[in-house]
Design an enzyme around this catalytic site. Sequence first.
Site, PDB file in Angstrom:
ATOM      1  N   TYR A  41       0.801  -1.230   0.000  1.00 62.20           N
ATOM      2  CA  TYR A  41       0.000   0.000   0.000  1.00 62.20           C
ATOM      3  C   TYR A  41       0.834   1.280   0.000  1.00 62.20           C
ATOM      4  CZ  TYR A  41      -3.694  -3.302   1.116  1.00 62.20           C
ATOM      5  OH  TYR A  41      -4.577  -4.354   1.068  1.00 62.20           O
ATOM      6  N   HIS A  99      -8.872   1.661  -5.347  1.00 62.77           N
ATOM      7  CA  HIS A  99      -8.022   0.781  -4.539  1.00 62.77           C
ATOM      8  C   HIS A  99      -6.590   1.235  -4.724  1.00 62.77           C
ATOM      9  CE1 HIS A  99     -11.287  -1.946  -3.652  1.00 62.77           C
ATOM     10  NE2 HIS A  99     -11.640  -1.836  -4.922  1.00 62.77           N
TER      11      HIS A  99
HETATM   12  C1  DQA Z   1      -7.726  -2.208  -0.837  1.00 64.20           C
HETATM   13  C2  DQA Z   1      -7.722  -3.621  -1.417  1.00 64.20           C
HETATM   14  C3  DQA Z   1      -8.562  -4.555  -0.549  1.00 64.20           C
HETATM   15  O1  DQA Z   1      -8.538  -5.879  -1.088  1.00 64.20           O
HETATM   16  C4  DQA Z   1      -8.012  -4.609   0.851  1.00 64.20           C
HETATM   17  O2  DQA Z   1      -8.838  -5.412   1.676  1.00 64.20           O
HETATM   18  C5  DQA Z   1      -7.793  -3.268   1.443  1.00 64.20           C
HETATM   19  C6  DQA Z   1      -7.303  -2.181   0.603  1.00 64.20           C
HETATM   20  C7  DQA Z   1      -6.769  -1.289  -1.618  1.00 64.20           C
HETATM   21  O3  DQA Z   1      -6.880  -0.071  -1.444  1.00 64.20           O
HETATM   22  O4  DQA Z   1      -5.916  -1.763  -2.365  1.00 64.20           O
HETATM   23  O5  DQA Z   1      -7.918  -3.080   2.645  1.00 64.20           O
HETATM   24  O6  DQA Z   1      -9.038  -1.681  -0.961  1.00 64.20           O
END
Ligand code: DQA
Length: 136
Positions: free
Chosen positions: A34, A111
């Site tokens: 992330y 995402h």
């Molecule tokens: C997310 C992707 C999701 O699968 C995950 O559960 C997250 C973050 C992303 O921003 O990449 O918590 O939404």
Amino acid sequence: MAKKAPKDKAGTPSIYVLNGPNLNLLGHREPEVYGRDTLADIHTAVVRHAAGHGLSIEFRQSNHEGDLIDWLQEARTKAGGVILNAAGFSHTSVAILDACRALDRPLIEVHLSNPFRRESFRRHSFVSEAATGVIC
Ligand code: DQA
């Protein structure tokens, strides 16, 4: 005819940016997935970018499904559009999908990672079924 975007007190159209569970840990949680920016960093960047387009931002995060549903319902009358990262709830929540379907405003699903390159359970998003567009 398209609905007019509601405006804040200063007369600026308001965009709701809603962040789901565990996104409060951005910068610390799995940075290899992330990144190192915190949610506060993202908030600052979004507000700055939006100001350049004459938009105001209502930026919120919750770890609770019901909060996200309440905010999506609020956005039906108070927002010109919604940007939603429902995080893990994207893959599990029919209730969030129903709130998105009731929104009647442009909805962009976001995402930070690319869920399609990750575990198979992340490849389906309920939010996508209601989203105007998806960015990952
Ligand atoms: C997310 C992707 C999701 O699968 C995950 O559960 C997250 C973050 C992303 O921003 O990449 O918590 O939404």
